[in-house]
Write a protein that holds these residues in place. Structure first.
Motif: not given
Lengths: 337, 788
Positions: B62-63, B65-68, B71, B115, B119, B123
């Protein structure tokens, strides 16, 4: 031990809705930045994007399904149609910010913007044309010949046509959204409702997939995580098989590209088949099948308000609609599937 | 250098050049940057690989928060791997690359699934707290278990590999799911655990997919390849240099060879020029020779080995009547032909031999005429196989020669006849004279009278014959008068009309205003008589026509050349008599011989008629032309020179017979080589009352005259004598006494004899044989003119 504490703190912080300053480093959503483009090429691409000569009967251009003027880069239809009114199976995604997606098409079969252009141009239910014919038609135009020579230093070829259109598409980044400004420090850029909506968006777990600068578009995910969507919505359409059509792997059945929610408020209807007419319905369905939760109306409104704040600008003009139709009661019906 | 050889060299040169060029291109395609690029790409792969592992960890913890980033890195990794494959395609690193692709593919798949799963897991994990809170709030039944579960769930985040923890959570779940109200919660727990397992596996896969190892593999393989490649390049470079050197050397050699051959060619060219110049000269000469040949007067034929005509010049064309193209290619035999006279010899034999030959042969022209040619044949050509045949027409020459021979023969015959006649005349003079004297001395009733008269007659006949012979030889007695030929013809014709057959008609075309001719009437009458008689006999028993015509014509040299004529006949105006008959005609042979003496076609002929006529015509300086075809009749035209107005005939000669008076006196010198003549003359003169001196030749006569010239009344001088002939004697006599009276005697005609005495005063002339009466009459007139 200490690292654990830190991690716990960080996690705790993440899960609490916070109205204070935003730390971009830990936010799942990032602001949009314009991509570096070749302006001349983009201009040529723009010309081609609006040129109906790409279609076999000179009736359809790219803008037909991806209307960047009024329709948020889509066409507002459940299924797009092509020449002679041939109806397709898919709901046109928006062309805006498509440059930021990891692949194109719902099943990700086009790895790049250039590759995507093949689909509509040669698709039977779309432009139904052939590249040689397109090239020949464009070659007949002296202006195009000159333009291509200027931009590419050579003649008109299919590859160059694609590169030009793709370059134009890379200019279609809707920067300057209110939410982006909020992310970048302008705490008053969005309403409290939108902020609450964002917190809910995160706490519900929508950000598991709809994250990044494009609020989605950077991973594939199965439709039906917590519930079997296709058991409840049986169909034998090819498009419903999703990524399985591309990889042929069983684990890719019903796996689709996660769409960007940046212009979600503009691109109804929703889902790959345009089966969700309203935004509320889409969110509810998503929550049920992806999160396994029911979102109460109040939270829905907040989320929708947040979604409205994601819409950015194009050519200096905000694409955010004045009317919040998706917050209208008639679009909040509970009888959504 | 032979042309083919040259081509081969060029081909070889070209091939070498092409090979060198290909080699150069091959070398120049050496991508110096490839090495660096490959390593950069490999490094990039490694970096991306590491980054993705780190990123996954960061995301998991959790360091992030997004997959950009993930990707983007995944796309970069895929692209890098593709670039590597493109760059290293075809370098025999397929295995290593395949391994790399596989590991990268595995890694990307792992990232992709990571990925998806992250999530979901997060969740569920997050929702778990809410669910627990809700469940506890609802009925605190399983509160503790739930809280512990919640705590364990969070703990699991920190210790994802804690199997004990997982097992406890699983146990809790199994217990809790018995409660239907907690179904959802159980579900989420299951999902969480399940996804977590996946996530761990995916992260493991990402770490252990072997990308770094494969990268190292590729790197090593590439190094090995590169080393080989560099070695190859080095060798190729050397090879190229060697090739280029070879090429250059080859070209140099070729050039030198070319240069030498060019030099040789120039030399050959110069030689060729010389030869051509020489050839030109030869050709020029040949042209000149050909021109000479063409215009040569002599006919030239060139024959090849088989005696086929290969060339003939213009003169040959003219002579043979053929055109060149008609004869070239034909054998020379087509020209040779027989001719029945004059030409002898056959060219064929001469042609068969190989030596130079000269001779005469017969030739047949295109129109079938026969020619006589004098030819010469010589072998020609380098091998001597060809023949050059040169000839010229000698037909005419031969004919002329033949005619000349003929004329000469006739002339010799004439001379013979004349000589004989001359001697005969002398003898006959003696016989006639003595017989006459004897008869006069006898009484008329004497039986010898008659005999003597017969002797006289016979002698006369013999004298006539001699006369005819002399006439033939052109030396008959001439009494020249102006005559009208038309009148003569008419007179004769009327006379002969009786002897001409009834079935034959006479036609006259006699010109009225005919110019006079100078001639002897008797002789001309004889001519006319001969012509008519011959015509009559030619026609024979059949009905026929004899046409007599007279006229005037202009005669030129050619006309005379074509006729039988006196040599002294000149071109000019001539009076002609033409006698044509429709008789049997004469063939060519007869025509040739008709004027020969003693030639006759008549059974009872002596053959002197025509020869006498020829003699007469010659004597008159005329010409005869004969046209005759067998079966078609004959035309004979006799020409006499026409007298111009006012011309007088020559001197008249003695009148015939006059009585013999007596009572004269004087001394007469008789000069004659014939004793009989001398004696006869003596007798006659003695009877007349003269005294006679005799001399047998000119010298004696001069002696005597010198001695007695004062007493000599006159001289009777013979023309032909040995030692001094009449002419010379007369000269001498005149020298002694210019007033000497001389009577000339001769067997020849007066004109003939007196021809030499023109301008000298002759007292008279008498032709032998003479009658005593004529002689005595002339003596009287000449020596005693006042006494007559």
């Amino acid at each position: 031990m200490l690292s654990r504490v830190w991690i716990a703190l960080a996690v705790g912080w993440l899960s609490i809705a916070h109205a204070g300053a935003v730390d971009l480093n830990v936010e799942p959503i990032q602001p949009l930045e314009a991509l570096p483009v070749d302006k001349a090429r983009a201009a040529l691409g723009r010309k081609l994007f609006f040129d109906t000569r790409l279609s076999v009967d000179n009736s359809i251009s790219c803008a037909h399904c991806h209307d960047i003027k009024d329709m948020g880069g889509a066409d507002g239809l459940a299924h797009s149609f092509g020449v002679n009114g041939r109806e397709g199976e898919a709901n046109s995604p928006t062309v805006f910010n498509a440059a930021l997606n990891l692949a194109q098409f719902w099943d990700g079969r086009a790895a790049s913007l250039e590759a995507q252009i093949d689909g509509p141009v040669t698709g039977h239910a779309e432009m139904a044309n052939r590249w040689p014919a397109v090239v020949a038609r464009l070659r007949a135009d002296a202006e195009y010949r000159r333009a291509f020579r200027r931009v590419f230093g050579g003649g008109i070829t299919a590859a160059r046509i694609k590169r030009a259109i793709a370059e134009f598409e890379r200019t279609l980044i809707t920067t300057g959204a209110r939410f982006d400004r909020y992310l970048l420090g302008d705490t008053n850029a969005i309403s409290a409702e939108a902020k609450r909506g964002y917190a809910l968006f995160k706490s519900y777990g929508c950000v598991a997939c709809h994250q990044g600068r494009n609020v989605g578009g950077n991973l594939f995910q199965v439709l039906g995580v917590m519930g079997d969507y296709f058991a409840d919505h049986p169909s034998d359409r090819a498009i419903d098989r999703g990524r399985f059509n591309v990889t042929g792997k069983a684990e890719d059945m019903h796996v689709f590209k996660v769409p960007s929610l940046r212009l979600a408020v503009l691109t109804a209807p929703y889902f790959h088949d345009g089966s969700q007419r309203t935004l509320a319905g889409a969110i509810r369905t998503m929550a049920r099948y992806q999160l396994g939760r029911e979102i109460p109306e109040r939270d829905l409104r907040a989320i929708i308000a947040f979604l409205y704040s994601l819409v950015g600008e194009y050519q200096g003009r905000s694409l955010e609609p004045k009317e919040r139709i998706w917050l209208a009661p008639e679009n909040f019906g509970r009888r959504e599937r | 250098m032979k042309r083919f050889g040259m081509r081969a060299h060029w081909a070889l040169l070209l091939m070498l050049a092409v090979v060198a060029l290909m080699q150069y291109r091959h070398l120049s395609s050496f991508d110096a940057a490839r090495y660096a690029r490959v390593h950069a790409l490999l490094e990039r792969v490694l970096r991306l690989d590491t980054q993705s592992e780190e990123g996954m960890l960061l995301l998991f913890n959790r360091r992030l928060a997004h997959f950009d980033d993930r990707t983007r890195d995944a796309a970069a990794l895929a692209e890098t791997e593709r670039s590597l494959e493109q760059l290293l395609a075809g370098l025999q690193l397929a295995d290593a690359l395949r391994a790399l692709r596989a590991s990268v593919g595995t890694q990307l798949d792992a990232i992709d699934h990571f990925k998806r799963d992250l999530g979901i897991m997060m969740n569920s994990q997050r929702y778990l707290a809410t669910l627990v809170e809700q469940a506890v709030a609802r009925d605190g039944v399983h509160a503790q278990a739930l809280l512990r579960l919640n705590r364990d769930a969070y703990q699991l985040l920190l210790e994802p590999d804690n199997r004990f923890l997982k097992a406890r959570i699983e146990r809790a779940r199994a217990r809790l799911e018995r409660d239907p109200a907690l179904a959802v919660l159980g579900r989420h727990v299951h999902v969480m655990l399940d996804r977590l397992t996946h996530l761990r596996r995916e992260m493991d896969t990402a770490v252990h997919c072997g990308t770094p190892e494969n990268v190292a593999l590729v790197g090593k393989a590439f190094e090995a390849f590169h080393a080989r490649y560099m070695e190859d390049v080095r060798r190729n470079r050397l090879g190229l240099i060697a090739l280029v050197l070879l090429l250059v050397a080859y070209m140099a050699w070729l050039l030198r060879h070319l240069h030498l051959s060019l030099r040789a060619r120039d030399a050959a060219h110069a030689r060729l020029q010389e030869e051509m110049a020489a050839l030109r000269d030869v050709r020029d000469e040949n042209a000149v020779l050909a021109m000479a040949l063409k215009h040569a007067a002599e006919a030239v034929l060139i024959l090849d080995e088989s005696l086929t005509i290969r060339y003939l010049n213009a003169a040959a064309e003219a002579l043979t009547g053929y055109r060149a193209d008609e004869l070239i290619g034909r054998s020379v035999d087509c020209l040779s032909g027989a001719r029945d006279q004059a030409c002898c010899g056959d060219m064929s034999q001469a042609l068969a031999d190989r030596d130079t030959h000269r001779g005469e042969a017969a030739l047949v022209t295109k129109s079938g005429d026969g020619l006589c040619v004098e030819y010469s044949i010589a072998p020609a050509g380098e091998d001597g196989k060809r023949r050059v045949l040169v000839f010229h027409d000698v037909t005419e020459a031969r004919e002329r020669a033949a005619r000349l021979e003929h004329a000469q023969r006739l002339e010799s015959l004439g001379v013979l006849a004349g000589g004989i006649a001359h001697d005969f005349n002398n003898i006959l003079t003696a016989v006639m004279g003595n017989a006459s004297l004897a008869r006069r001395a006898l009484p008329p009733e004497s039986p010898a009278h008659e005999k003597l008269a017969r002797i006289e007659q016979s002698a006369k006949r013999a004298a006539d014959l001699c006369q005819q012979m002399l006439a033939y030889s052109g030396k008959g007695a001439f009494v020249l008068k102006r005559l009208d030929l038309s009148r003569l013809v008419r007179e004769m014709a009327m006379l002969l009309d009786v002897s001409i057959g009834k079935q034959i008609s006479l036609r006259y075309r006699l010109s009225v205003a005919l110019p006079a001719i100078e001639g002897d009437q008797a002789q001309l009458q004889q001519v006319i008589m001969n012509l008519i008689t011959n015509a009559n006999e030619a026609i024979g028993e059949q009905p026929g026509v004899i046409a007599l015509a007279t006229g005037v014509m202009e005669v030129d040299r050619a006309y005379l050349a074509d006729s039988i004529a006196d040599e002294q006949a000149k071109p000019g105006r001539y009076v002609y008599l033409e006698v044509s008959d429709t008789g049997c005609g004469m063939d060519k042979d007869t025509q040739r011989q008709m004027f020969d003496p003693f030639f006759t076609t008549k059974f009872t002929g002596r053959g002197l008629g025509m020869s006498a006529m020829l003699g007469i015509v010659r004597g008159h300086h005329g010409a005869i032309r004969v046209y005759s075809e067998p079966g078609d009749g004959t035309t004979i035209r006799v020409l006499f020179p026409a007298l111009a107005e006012g011309e007088c005939p020559a001197i008249t000669s003695a009148e015939p017979e006059a009585p013999l008076p007596g009572g004269l006196s004087g001394l007469v010198l008789v000069v004659d080589d014939e004793q009989a003549i001398r004696e006869l003359a003596c007798l006659i003169l003695s009877e007349m009352g003269f005294d006679v001196l005799q001399a047998e030749d000119g010298e004696r006569a001069v002696e005597l005259f010198r001695a007695h010239h004062r007493d000599i009344t006159g001289v009777v001088l013979d023309m032909t004598m040995p030692r001094m002939d009449g002419k010379t004697c007369y000269r001498e006599l005149c020298r002694i006494d210019p007033d000497v009276r001389v009577i000339l005697t001769s067997g020849y005609s007066e004109e003939e004899a007196t021809a030499h005495f023109k301008g000298k005063r002759l007292a008279g002339f008498i032709q032998k044989p003479f009658s005593p009466d004529a002689f005595s009459a002339l003596v009287r007139v000449a020596f005693c003119p006042d006494a007559s």
